[in-house]
Design an enzyme around this catalytic site. Structure first.
Site, PDB file in Angstrom:
ATOM      1  N   CYS A  21       0.730  -7.039  15.284  1.00  0.00           N
ATOM      2  CA  CYS A  21       1.830  -6.173  15.746  1.00  0.00           C
ATOM      3  C   CYS A  21       2.890  -7.424  15.673  1.00  0.00           C
ATOM      4  O   CYS A  21       4.298  -7.422  15.711  1.00  0.00           O
ATOM      5  CB  CYS A  21       2.019  -5.802  16.768  1.00  0.00           C
ATOM      6  SG  CYS A  21       0.748  -4.534  17.101  1.00  0.00           S
ATOM      7  N   HIS A  75      -4.360  -2.248  15.480  1.00  0.00           N
ATOM      8  CA  HIS A  75      -5.366  -3.228  14.829  1.00  0.00           C
ATOM      9  C   HIS A  75      -6.513  -3.366  15.071  1.00  0.00           C
ATOM     10  O   HIS A  75      -7.227  -4.089  14.319  1.00  0.00           O
ATOM     11  CB  HIS A  75      -4.346  -4.557  14.664  1.00  0.00           C
ATOM     12  CG  HIS A  75      -3.074  -4.581  14.201  1.00  0.00           C
ATOM     13  ND1 HIS A  75      -2.044  -4.498  15.087  1.00  0.00           N
ATOM     14  CD2 HIS A  75      -2.663  -4.559  12.792  1.00  0.00           C
ATOM     15  CE1 HIS A  75      -0.972  -4.361  14.184  1.00  0.00           C
ATOM     16  NE2 HIS A  75      -1.361  -4.494  13.000  1.00  0.00           N
ATOM     17  N   HIS A 119       0.904  -1.338   0.087  1.00  0.00           N
ATOM     18  CA  HIS A 119       0.077   0.156   0.168  1.00  0.00           C
ATOM     19  C   HIS A 119       0.986   1.289  -0.053  1.00  0.00           C
ATOM     20  O   HIS A 119       1.939   0.864   0.117  1.00  0.00           O
ATOM     21  CB  HIS A 119      -1.015  -0.086   1.059  1.00  0.00           C
ATOM     22  CG  HIS A 119      -0.338   0.136   2.606  1.00  0.00           C
ATOM     23  ND1 HIS A 119       0.514   0.808   3.050  1.00  0.00           N
ATOM     24  CD2 HIS A 119      -0.148  -1.075   3.448  1.00  0.00           C
ATOM     25  CE1 HIS A 119       0.840   0.638   4.237  1.00  0.00           C
ATOM     26  NE2 HIS A 119       0.359  -0.494   4.566  1.00  0.00           N
ATOM     27  N   CYS A 137      -0.252 -10.011  20.281  1.00  0.00           N
ATOM     28  CA  CYS A 137      -0.792  -9.118  19.064  1.00  0.00           C
ATOM     29  C   CYS A 137      -0.634  -9.943  17.768  1.00  0.00           C
ATOM     30  O   CYS A 137       0.718  -9.738  17.452  1.00  0.00           O
ATOM     31  CB  CYS A 137      -0.933  -7.669  19.204  1.00  0.00           C
ATOM     32  SG  CYS A 137      -1.664  -6.920  17.852  1.00  0.00           S
ATOM     33  N   LYS A 154      -5.769   6.984   9.741  1.00  0.00           N
ATOM     34  CA  LYS A 154      -4.791   5.741   9.460  1.00  0.00           C
ATOM     35  C   LYS A 154      -5.474   5.000   8.401  1.00  0.00           C
ATOM     36  O   LYS A 154      -6.681   4.935   8.196  1.00  0.00           O
ATOM     37  CB  LYS A 154      -4.929   4.977  10.784  1.00  0.00           C
ATOM     38  CG  LYS A 154      -3.584   4.185  11.331  1.00  0.00           C
ATOM     39  CD  LYS A 154      -3.943   3.343  12.346  1.00  0.00           C
ATOM     40  CE  LYS A 154      -3.512   1.973  12.251  1.00  0.00           C
ATOM     41  NZ  LYS A 154      -2.134   1.302  12.115  1.00  0.00           N
ATOM     42  N   LYS A 159      -8.032  -1.474   6.327  1.00  0.00           N
ATOM     43  CA  LYS A 159      -8.990  -2.272   5.310  1.00  0.00           C
ATOM     44  C   LYS A 159     -10.370  -1.920   5.912  1.00  0.00           C
ATOM     45  O   LYS A 159     -11.234  -1.905   5.147  1.00  0.00           O
ATOM     46  CB  LYS A 159      -8.662  -3.762   5.496  1.00  0.00           C
ATOM     47  CG  LYS A 159      -7.477  -4.027   4.664  1.00  0.00           C
ATOM     48  CD  LYS A 159      -7.396  -5.442   3.900  1.00  0.00           C
ATOM     49  CE  LYS A 159      -6.175  -5.596   3.453  1.00  0.00           C
ATOM     50  NZ  LYS A 159      -5.318  -6.413   4.328  1.00  0.00           N
ATOM     51  N   CYS A 164      -5.858  -4.159  20.910  1.00  0.00           N
ATOM     52  CA  CYS A 164      -4.550  -3.474  20.181  1.00  0.00           C
ATOM     53  C   CYS A 164      -5.176  -1.883  19.433  1.00  0.00           C
ATOM     54  O   CYS A 164      -6.035  -2.186  18.419  1.00  0.00           O
ATOM     55  CB  CYS A 164      -4.051  -4.325  19.025  1.00  0.00           C
ATOM     56  SG  CYS A 164      -2.672  -3.522  18.246  1.00  0.00           S
TER      57      CYS A 164
HETATM   58  N1  MSP Z   1       7.919  -7.172   8.827  1.00  0.00           N
HETATM   59  C1  MSP Z   1       7.651  -5.971   9.684  1.00  0.00           C
HETATM   60  C2  MSP Z   1       9.099  -5.301   9.749  1.00  0.00           C
HETATM   61  C3  MSP Z   1      10.492  -6.358   9.761  1.00  0.00           C
HETATM   62  S1  MSP Z   1      11.804  -5.334   9.498  1.00  0.00           S
HETATM   63  C4  MSP Z   1      13.034  -6.423  10.097  1.00  0.00           C
HETATM   64  C5  MSP Z   1       6.568  -5.000   9.524  1.00  0.00           C
HETATM   65  N2  MSP Z   1       6.124  -5.104   8.276  1.00  0.00           N
HETATM   66  S2  MSP Z   1       5.104  -4.132   7.749  1.00  0.00           S
HETATM   67  O1  MSP Z   1       4.854  -4.482   6.328  1.00  0.00           O
HETATM   68  O2  MSP Z   1       4.135  -4.059   8.474  1.00  0.00           O
HETATM   69  O3  MSP Z   1       5.828  -2.779   7.722  1.00  0.00           O
HETATM   70  C6  MSP Z   1       6.807  -2.499   6.662  1.00  0.00           C
HETATM   71  C7  MSP Z   1       7.490  -1.112   6.810  1.00  0.00           C
HETATM   72  O4  MSP Z   1       6.258  -0.094   6.382  1.00  0.00           O
HETATM   73  C8  MSP Z   1       7.627  -0.486   8.230  1.00  0.00           C
HETATM   74  O5  MSP Z   1       8.722   0.207   8.130  1.00  0.00           O
HETATM   75  C9  MSP Z   1       6.279   0.272   8.560  1.00  0.00           C
HETATM   76  O6  MSP Z   1       6.605   1.335   9.334  1.00  0.00           O
HETATM   77  C10 MSP Z   1       5.923   0.905   7.116  1.00  0.00           C
HETATM   78  N3  MSP Z   1       4.765   1.439   7.147  1.00  0.00           N
HETATM   79  C11 MSP Z   1       3.451   0.631   7.149  1.00  0.00           C
HETATM   80  N4  MSP Z   1       2.568   1.295   6.836  1.00  0.00           N
HETATM   81  C12 MSP Z   1       3.047   2.515   6.871  1.00  0.00           C
HETATM   82  C13 MSP Z   1       2.277   3.745   6.477  1.00  0.00           C
HETATM   83  N5  MSP Z   1       0.968   3.985   6.691  1.00  0.00           N
HETATM   84  N6  MSP Z   1       2.992   4.995   6.625  1.00  0.00           N
HETATM   85  C14 MSP Z   1       4.315   4.739   6.554  1.00  0.00           C
HETATM   86  N7  MSP Z   1       4.956   3.805   6.547  1.00  0.00           N
HETATM   87  C15 MSP Z   1       4.091   2.446   6.667  1.00  0.00           C
HETATM   88  O7  MSP Z   1       6.469  -4.075  10.360  1.00  0.00           O
END
Ligand code: MSP
Length: 473
Positions: free
Chosen positions: A127, A146, A18, A124, A294, A297, A143
């Protein structure tokens, strides 16, 4: 040659990318391109986090084999970052054989700090995090990220003794030996560190099978964060390929603020347990909000980055996500703001400037204007870039572009031409073009495609673009 190692968080593969996912990649890419222009040799990791209960449950929900799900989503992420023009050098998947073997070796090397105990508490799955009783009470069992109730776990697990390293981590963060950006998050992490209990780092296979087996105990798989954090090392070949040491410690690790806690506490503890140096910097960015909400979905406001890319192309995407999405604070995306940024800024400020200057130059026979070979980034720009203040550095460059537009209006080169003031005209045009080329050089880590096109327009023969760089829409 200085070696620079840049990392990005590896996304969970329970879904497709996304727009929020773009942030890590855009920031890391700017720093990679900037570092290369300074002459550094750059290693730039990206990858995918493929284990854990979240992904396993998603596959069950969809009724597809989990491997099929991760293969498909890994391809979506790879396509996405290619479309974003991300100049990464390595893509690691946590289901790669080499990674799994290396994580098991990492586990073995941490065994002095691992013990077995019963976990009776909350988790969670969203998370992928163990929740303390204090947090449970504060959030009334739901959470906040979530919007789902925590799950109760009663399991025999392996624990990692964070307490063995707390003092060292505290000292490293306080002294900025491990620099956590921005400053207020560093303070948050120091507080969190004080409260951090030892962390459970495995799950029994009776509860979860989708993970890396604990060495010497097939009845347990590793907690997904131990597996995931290790990627930053295993991708370099650690521990069996000693060339990892050419790159580790990382120069900078980009992560979102939501996952800073794992990178500021568990990760340094793992590194200290392995006897490895800590990363120089962890830069934690804010969240992309949609209409100040935020993305979720359930609200139905998730935006597909490919739709955004398709609307005005890559330069527009990077422009918005690197200038209007603040490097450290939460920032908003709406289609209206995106349209405005494209039409009023990219098209008006930059597109028009290029068109006007190139047309004037061509008409008046001006050519062979170039930046000197030893041209260097301005000090102000360098300071911002070195401090990872990318949206501010981008503002600075944009200010220069706006000043050039104003200078054309003030100095009216077309009047100088009309009045036959040739010398003045040449000086004025030369200053304007050199000014644009200098700004364009500083623009290149942000908008590599646009910047390359602009350099082409102002090659020795100046050729105005046949169609505007950013046609208004
Ligand atoms: N799998 C873990 C990361 C493991 S690193 C060893 C994870 N995955 S994630 O898919 O949820 O997020 C991946 C990255 O995208 C993270 O840095 C997270 O902060 C970033 N973002 C997820 N949603 C976001 C926004 N809405 N805005 C900006 N960054 C976002 O966490």
């Amino acid at each position: 040659m200085k070696k620079t190692y840049i990392t990005t968080a590896i996304p969970y593969l329970n879904g497709k990318p996304h727009v929020g996912h773009a942030v890590d990649y855009c920031l890391a890419d700017v720093f990679a391109r900037y570092s290369r222009l300074k002459g550094d040799e750059v290693r730039f990791q990206a990858g995918a986090d493929e284990h854990g209960s979240k992904i396993f449950k998603k596959a069950e929900e969809l009724g597809v084999p989990v491997r099929e799900l991760v293969d498909e989503n890994a391809n979506s992420f790879k396509d996405f970052i290619a479309k974003l023009g991300v100049s990464y050098t390595d893509f690691i998947r946590t289901t790669d054989d080499a990674h799994e073997k290396r994580v098991q070796e990492i586990w073995k090397r941490l065994e002095d700090h691992i013990y077995k105990a019963k976990y009776d508490g909350w988790y969670c799955p969203g998370c992928e995090r163990y929740i303390t009783d204090k947090e449970y009470k504060e959030t009334e069992g739901v959470c906040p990220d979530h919007q789902k109730p925590y799950e109760k776990l009663t399991e025999e697990n392996y624990y990692f003794r964070i307490s063995d390293f707390k003092d060292q981590i505290k000292e490293a963060i306080e002294s900025d030996e491990l620099l956590i950006l921005p400053e207020f998050r560093k303070l948050e992490m120091l507080k969190l560190l004080e409260e951090s209990p030892d962390v459970s780092i495995s799950r029994p296979t009776s509860q979860l099978t989708w993970g890396v087996s604990v060495p010497g105990d097939d009845s347990q798989v590793m907690y997904v964060w131990i597996d995931a954090l290790s990627n930053y090392l295993t991708v370099l070949g650690y521990p069996d390929d000693e060339k990892y040491a050419d790159w580790w410690p990382a120069t900078v690790q980009f992560v979102g603020k939501d996952i800073l806690r794992f990178h500021a506490i568990i990760w340094p503890a793992m590194l200290l347990g392995l006897g490895l140096p800590l990363p120089r910097t962890i830069a934690s960015h804010g969240m992309v909000l949609i209409n100040n909400k935020k993305m979720s979905k359930s609200i139905g406001n998730v935006i597909d980055p490919v739709d955004v890319l398709d609307k005005y192309g890559l330069d527009a995407f990077r422009y918005y996500f690197l200038r209007h999405i603040d490097t450290f604070a939460d920032s908003d995306f709406t289609w209206e703001k995106y349209d405005d940024a494209y039409n009023n800024e990219l098209a008006n400020d930059l597109g028009n400037l290029v068109q006007r200057l190139a047309t004037l130059a061509k008409k008046n026979g001006i050519k062979n204007v170039s930046l000197s070979n030893d041209y260097e980034f301005s000090k102000e720009y360098t300071d911002l870039m070195e401090n990872y203040e990318f949206s501010k550095a981008f503002d600075l460059v944009w200010g220069k572009i706006q000043d050039l537009n104003k200078k054309i209006d003030d100095e009216k080169p077309w009047s100088l031409a009309k009045n036959g003031e040739t010398e003045k005209l040449e000086k004025c045009m030369n200053d304007l073009i050199v000014g644009l080329l200098a700004a364009n050089y500083e623009l290149s880590p942000f908008l590599p495609d646009a910047s390359a096109r602009i350099f082409e327009v102002f090659d020795s023969e100046i050729t105005p673009p046949e169609t505007p760089l950013f046609p208004k829409q």
